[in-house]
Design a protein around this motif. Sequence first.
Motif, PDB file in Angstrom:
ATOM      1  N   ALA A   4       0.826  -1.211   0.000  1.00 35.78           N
ATOM      2  CA  ALA A   4       0.000   0.000   0.000  1.00 35.78           C
ATOM      3  C   ALA A   4       0.860   1.260   0.000  1.00 35.78           C
ATOM      4  CB  ALA A   4      -0.942  -0.002   1.203  1.00 35.78           C
ATOM      5  N   GLN A   5       1.985   1.217   0.708  1.00 37.16           N
ATOM      6  CA  GLN A   5       2.864   2.386   0.748  1.00 37.16           C
ATOM      7  C   GLN A   5       3.386   2.720  -0.645  1.00 37.16           C
ATOM      8  OE1 GLN A   5       5.937   1.411   3.570  1.00 37.16           O
ATOM      9  NE2 GLN A   5       4.528   1.286   5.306  1.00 37.16           N
ATOM     10  N   LEU A   6       3.799   1.698  -1.386  1.00 35.57           N
ATOM     11  CA  LEU A   6       4.310   1.922  -2.730  1.00 35.57           C
ATOM     12  C   LEU A   6       3.212   2.476  -3.637  1.00 35.57           C
ATOM     13  CD1 LEU A   6       6.680  -0.342  -4.752  1.00 35.57           C
ATOM     14  CD2 LEU A   6       4.590   0.500  -5.816  1.00 35.57           C
ATOM     15  N   ILE A   7       2.032   1.875  -3.577  1.00 34.48           N
ATOM     16  CA  ILE A   7       0.932   2.319  -4.442  1.00 34.48           C
ATOM     17  C   ILE A   7       0.575   3.777  -4.163  1.00 34.48           C
ATOM     18  CG2 ILE A   7      -1.506   1.962  -5.017  1.00 34.48           C
ATOM     19  CD1 ILE A   7      -1.029  -1.033  -4.223  1.00 34.48           C
ATOM     20  N   GLU A   8       0.462   4.128  -2.895  1.00 36.02           N
ATOM     21  CA  GLU A   8       0.070   5.498  -2.556  1.00 36.02           C
ATOM     22  C   GLU A   8       1.121   6.499  -3.034  1.00 36.02           C
ATOM     23  OE1 GLU A   8      -2.281   7.822   0.883  1.00 36.02           O
ATOM     24  OE2 GLU A   8      -1.072   6.110   1.539  1.00 36.02           O
ATOM     25  N   LYS A   9       2.399   6.150  -2.868  1.00 39.58           N
ATOM     26  CA  LYS A   9       3.467   7.049  -3.305  1.00 39.58           C
ATOM     27  C   LYS A   9       3.430   7.231  -4.816  1.00 39.58           C
ATOM     28  CE  LYS A   9       7.286   9.437  -2.635  1.00 39.58           C
ATOM     29  NZ  LYS A   9       7.263  10.743  -1.930  1.00 39.58           N
ATOM     30  N   VAL A  10       3.211   6.160  -5.561  1.00 42.93           N
ATOM     31  CA  VAL A  10       3.139   6.254  -7.021  1.00 42.93           C
ATOM     32  C   VAL A  10       1.939   7.099  -7.445  1.00 42.93           C
ATOM     33  CG1 VAL A  10       2.815   4.939  -9.160  1.00 42.93           C
ATOM     34  CG2 VAL A  10       4.363   4.085  -7.393  1.00 42.93           C
ATOM     35  N   MET A  11       0.820   6.933  -6.770  1.00 38.50           N
ATOM     36  CA  MET A  11      -0.364   7.727  -7.106  1.00 38.50           C
ATOM     37  C   MET A  11      -0.140   9.212  -6.840  1.00 38.50           C
ATOM     38  SD  MET A  11      -3.486   5.242  -5.811  1.00 38.50           S
ATOM     39  CE  MET A  11      -4.740   6.471  -6.205  1.00 38.50           C
ATOM     40  N   GLN A  12       0.654   9.494  -5.833  1.00 35.80           N
ATOM     41  CA  GLN A  12       0.925  10.898  -5.479  1.00 35.80           C
ATOM     42  C   GLN A  12       1.913  11.551  -6.433  1.00 35.80           C
ATOM     43  OE1 GLN A  12       2.288  10.393  -1.460  1.00 35.80           O
ATOM     44  NE2 GLN A  12       0.240  10.509  -0.562  1.00 35.80           N
ATOM     45  N   THR A  13       2.753  10.757  -7.086  1.00 38.61           N
ATOM     46  CA  THR A  13       3.850  11.324  -7.878  1.00 38.61           C
ATOM     47  C   THR A  13       3.714  11.112  -9.380  1.00 38.61           C
ATOM     48  OG1 THR A  13       5.135   9.292  -7.507  1.00 38.61           O
ATOM     49  CG2 THR A  13       5.495  11.116  -5.969  1.00 38.61           C
ATOM     50  N   THR A  14       2.612  10.494  -9.821  1.00 38.82           N
ATOM     51  CA  THR A  14       2.410  10.239 -11.252  1.00 38.82           C
ATOM     52  C   THR A  14       1.223  11.057 -11.744  1.00 38.82           C
ATOM     53  OG1 THR A  14       3.197   7.964 -10.918  1.00 38.82           O
ATOM     54  CG2 THR A  14       2.097   8.463 -13.009  1.00 38.82           C
ATOM     55  N   GLY A  15       1.428  11.800 -12.810  1.00 38.54           N
ATOM     56  CA  GLY A  15       0.375  12.660 -13.336  1.00 38.54           C
ATOM     57  C   GLY A  15      -0.766  11.877 -13.959  1.00 38.54           C
ATOM     58  N   VAL A  16      -1.993  12.344 -13.711  1.00 44.02           N
ATOM     59  CA  VAL A  16      -3.191  11.716 -14.261  1.00 44.02           C
ATOM     60  C   VAL A  16      -3.530  12.374 -15.596  1.00 44.02           C
ATOM     61  CG1 VAL A  16      -5.670  11.308 -13.908  1.00 44.02           C
ATOM     62  CG2 VAL A  16      -4.065  11.123 -11.977  1.00 44.02           C
ATOM     63  N   VAL A  17      -3.814  11.540 -16.608  1.00 44.77           N
ATOM     64  CA  VAL A  17      -4.159  12.050 -17.938  1.00 44.77           C
ATOM     65  C   VAL A  17      -5.489  11.460 -18.378  1.00 44.77           C
ATOM     66  CG1 VAL A  17      -1.739  12.323 -18.591  1.00 44.77           C
ATOM     67  CG2 VAL A  17      -2.930  10.183 -19.138  1.00 44.77           C
ATOM     68  N   GLU A  18      -6.066  12.036 -19.401  1.00 39.75           N
ATOM     69  CA  GLU A  18      -7.297  11.505 -19.985  1.00 39.75           C
ATOM     70  C   GLU A  18      -6.960  10.274 -20.826  1.00 39.75           C
ATOM     71  OE1 GLU A  18     -10.850  12.826 -23.113  1.00 39.75           O
ATOM     72  OE2 GLU A  18      -9.246  14.237 -22.580  1.00 39.75           O
ATOM     73  N   LEU A  19      -7.806   9.240 -20.722  1.00 40.18           N
ATOM     74  CA  LEU A  19      -7.610   8.029 -21.509  1.00 40.18           C
ATOM     75  C   LEU A  19      -8.426   8.150 -22.796  1.00 40.18           C
ATOM     76  CD1 LEU A  19      -7.792   5.264 -18.745  1.00 40.18           C
ATOM     77  CD2 LEU A  19      -5.768   6.383 -19.701  1.00 40.18           C
ATOM     78  N   LYS A  20      -7.738   8.416 -23.902  1.00 38.43           N
ATOM     79  CA  LYS A  20      -8.424   8.635 -25.173  1.00 38.43           C
ATOM     80  C   LYS A  20      -8.498   7.373 -26.024  1.00 38.43           C
ATOM     81  CE  LYS A  20      -6.852  13.450 -25.389  1.00 38.43           C
ATOM     82  NZ  LYS A  20      -6.079  14.445 -26.167  1.00 38.43           N
ATOM     83  N   ASP A  21      -7.483   6.521 -25.923  1.00 40.22           N
ATOM     84  CA  ASP A  21      -7.409   5.318 -26.751  1.00 40.22           C
ATOM     85  C   ASP A  21      -6.463   4.327 -26.084  1.00 40.22           C
ATOM     86  OD1 ASP A  21      -4.843   6.389 -27.261  1.00 40.22           O
ATOM     87  OD2 ASP A  21      -5.534   7.361 -29.102  1.00 40.22           O
ATOM     88  N   LEU A  22      -6.274   3.167 -26.728  1.00 44.22           N
ATOM     89  CA  LEU A  22      -5.433   2.125 -26.150  1.00 44.22           C
ATOM     90  C   LEU A  22      -3.997   2.599 -25.969  1.00 44.22           C
ATOM     91  CD1 LEU A  22      -5.270  -0.780 -25.164  1.00 44.22           C
ATOM     92  CD2 LEU A  22      -4.858  -1.502 -27.535  1.00 44.22           C
ATOM     93  N   GLU A  66      -1.793   2.418 -22.509  1.00 41.25           N
ATOM     94  CA  GLU A  66      -0.537   1.694 -22.365  1.00 41.25           C
ATOM     95  C   GLU A  66       0.619   2.622 -22.006  1.00 41.25           C
ATOM     96  OE1 GLU A  66      -0.337  -0.535 -26.030  1.00 41.25           O
ATOM     97  OE2 GLU A  66      -1.370  -2.230 -25.101  1.00 41.25           O
ATOM     98  N   GLN A  67       0.577   3.874 -22.477  1.00 35.74           N
ATOM     99  CA  GLN A  67       1.599   4.845 -22.089  1.00 35.74           C
ATOM    100  C   GLN A  67       1.497   5.166 -20.605  1.00 35.74           C
ATOM    101  OE1 GLN A  67       4.168   5.980 -23.661  1.00 35.74           O
ATOM    102  NE2 GLN A  67       4.816   7.500 -22.130  1.00 35.74           N
ATOM    103  N   ALA A  68       0.263   5.357 -20.124  1.00 38.62           N
ATOM    104  CA  ALA A  68       0.057   5.625 -18.696  1.00 38.62           C
ATOM    105  C   ALA A  68       0.514   4.438 -17.858  1.00 38.62           C
ATOM    106  CB  ALA A  68      -1.415   5.937 -18.427  1.00 38.62           C
ATOM    107  N   ASP A  69       0.255   3.239 -18.344  1.00 37.53           N
ATOM    108  CA  ASP A  69       0.666   2.028 -17.635  1.00 37.53           C
ATOM    109  C   ASP A  69       2.189   1.943 -17.560  1.00 37.53           C
ATOM    110  OD1 ASP A  69       0.025  -0.809 -16.635  1.00 37.53           O
ATOM    111  OD2 ASP A  69       1.329  -1.229 -18.340  1.00 37.53           O
ATOM    112  N   ARG A  70       2.869   2.223 -18.670  1.00 40.21           N
ATOM    113  CA  ARG A  70       4.340   2.169 -18.683  1.00 40.21           C
ATOM    114  C   ARG A  70       4.945   3.193 -17.731  1.00 40.21           C
ATOM    115  NH1 ARG A  70       3.489   1.318 -24.292  1.00 40.21           N
ATOM    116  NH2 ARG A  70       3.667   3.545 -24.707  1.00 40.21           N
ATOM    117  N   GLU A  71       4.415   4.413 -17.770  1.00 40.67           N
ATOM    118  CA  GLU A  71       4.955   5.463 -16.907  1.00 40.67           C
ATOM    119  C   GLU A  71       4.743   5.129 -15.435  1.00 40.67           C
ATOM    120  OE1 GLU A  71       3.212   9.125 -18.172  1.00 40.67           O
ATOM    121  OE2 GLU A  71       4.322   9.191 -20.072  1.00 40.67           O
ATOM    122  N   ALA A  72       3.571   4.576 -15.116  1.00 47.01           N
ATOM    123  CA  ALA A  72       3.295   4.227 -13.721  1.00 47.01           C
ATOM    124  C   ALA A  72       4.207   3.097 -13.252  1.00 47.01           C
ATOM    125  CB  ALA A  72       1.827   3.835 -13.563  1.00 47.01           C
ATOM    126  N   ARG A  73       4.467   2.124 -14.110  1.00 43.82           N
ATOM    127  CA  ARG A  73       5.366   1.025 -13.742  1.00 43.82           C
ATOM    128  C   ARG A  73       6.796   1.524 -13.528  1.00 43.82           C
ATOM    129  NH1 ARG A  73       2.972  -4.025 -14.485  1.00 43.82           N
ATOM    130  NH2 ARG A  73       0.901  -3.785 -15.427  1.00 43.82           N
TER     131      ARG A  73
END
Length: 398
Positions: free
Chosen positions: A356-374, A378-385
């Motif tokens: 949970a600590q890792l997830i919360e930190k990633v959510m706090q430090t990764t920008g949220v974008v609109e999901l327009k297409d696949l 996948e770009q958002a997934d790569r950046e979050a990983r």
Amino acid sequence: MQTMTPQSVCVLGSTGSIGVSTLDVLARHPESYSVYALTARDRIEELAQQCRRFAPRYAVVLEESKAVQLRATLADEKLSTEVLSGIDGLCQVASDPQVSIVMAAIVGAAGLRPTLAAVQAGKKVLLANKESLVMAGPVFMAALAESDASLLPIDSEHNAIFQCLPYPCDSLSEAGVERILLTGSGGPFRTADPESLHRVTPDEACNHPNWSMGRKISVDSATMMNKGLEFIEACYLFHAVPDDIQVVVHPQSIVHSMVQYRDGSLLAQMGNPDMRTPIAHALAFPQRVESGVNALDLISAGRLDFEAPDESRFPCLRLAREAMLAGGSAPTILNAANEVAVEAFLAGELPFTGIAQLIEKVMQTTGVVELKDLETVEQADREARAQAHQVLGELCGA
């Protein structure tokens, strides 16, 4: 008397717990269903055994080196199954014109593309891969609306909700629904001392009291992230907003979920905790077929308990709700961070409470974008990983 042609089924993730249960149900009805394709990640011997029994047209594995191994095994035994590899192979069998039904049971983000391919090809999709909706909810539902596909939920909770709602149900309000009650067992640490959770081992986390599941899903159940992902999935499946859904802990796992109506009615779907029940329901819908599951004996069950979840003990549930409220790529980020965190925990690199600590930190430090297409998904997934691996390094070095 006219003989019906069996419907061809593609099982994505056939060596996992859902895949194995699916094959068990299919084997009970050979006059109605035939196995056209089976896929696995790297369990080559298990997949070979399934090919021996069901003789599918195709078998698919992710890595070509594993495909070479499987081809050699099947060739030695003179089996005619053709072996494919990679995401392209998965998408090919999921969208094959000969396939009528696709069981989408690949765990994690790897299941997104083939599940979406099945939707775009207009298949009857039995959805067990919740990450498809968590990662790409807006994109996935838009593809569903534009296709001739039908989507039937396999998670026991979502299947229960589906059974308790009128069909079709495009609006909870118009159906008179007051709220959805999403049940969860609370996992193996429901009553554990919170101070002891940092010492939890992978084997302890995977020892679920009611269900037999893969290790990743078992850990998600132990953190209640599984319920958080299901919360997000339910919002998309049932056209709900977060306030429409209440999570309820039900240790016996007999009431699989409930729907409360504004007239005071509360409808519940109940049964023994066995995934063959929702699989059989979705497979034959709107008919009912035998699943191999014993009938529920309420007298033997004795009691049914319900309680509110402790979000201080299970912060992943809070994080999932926050992600759904934030919208856009926030659920994608949540899912990616969770997959990295669970993998690290299972490898002994991260304590249980560090998930949970890792997830919360990633959510706090990764920008949220609109999901327009696949591609944006996948770009958002790569950046979050990538961010999750950086945070993992920081936590491990602390």
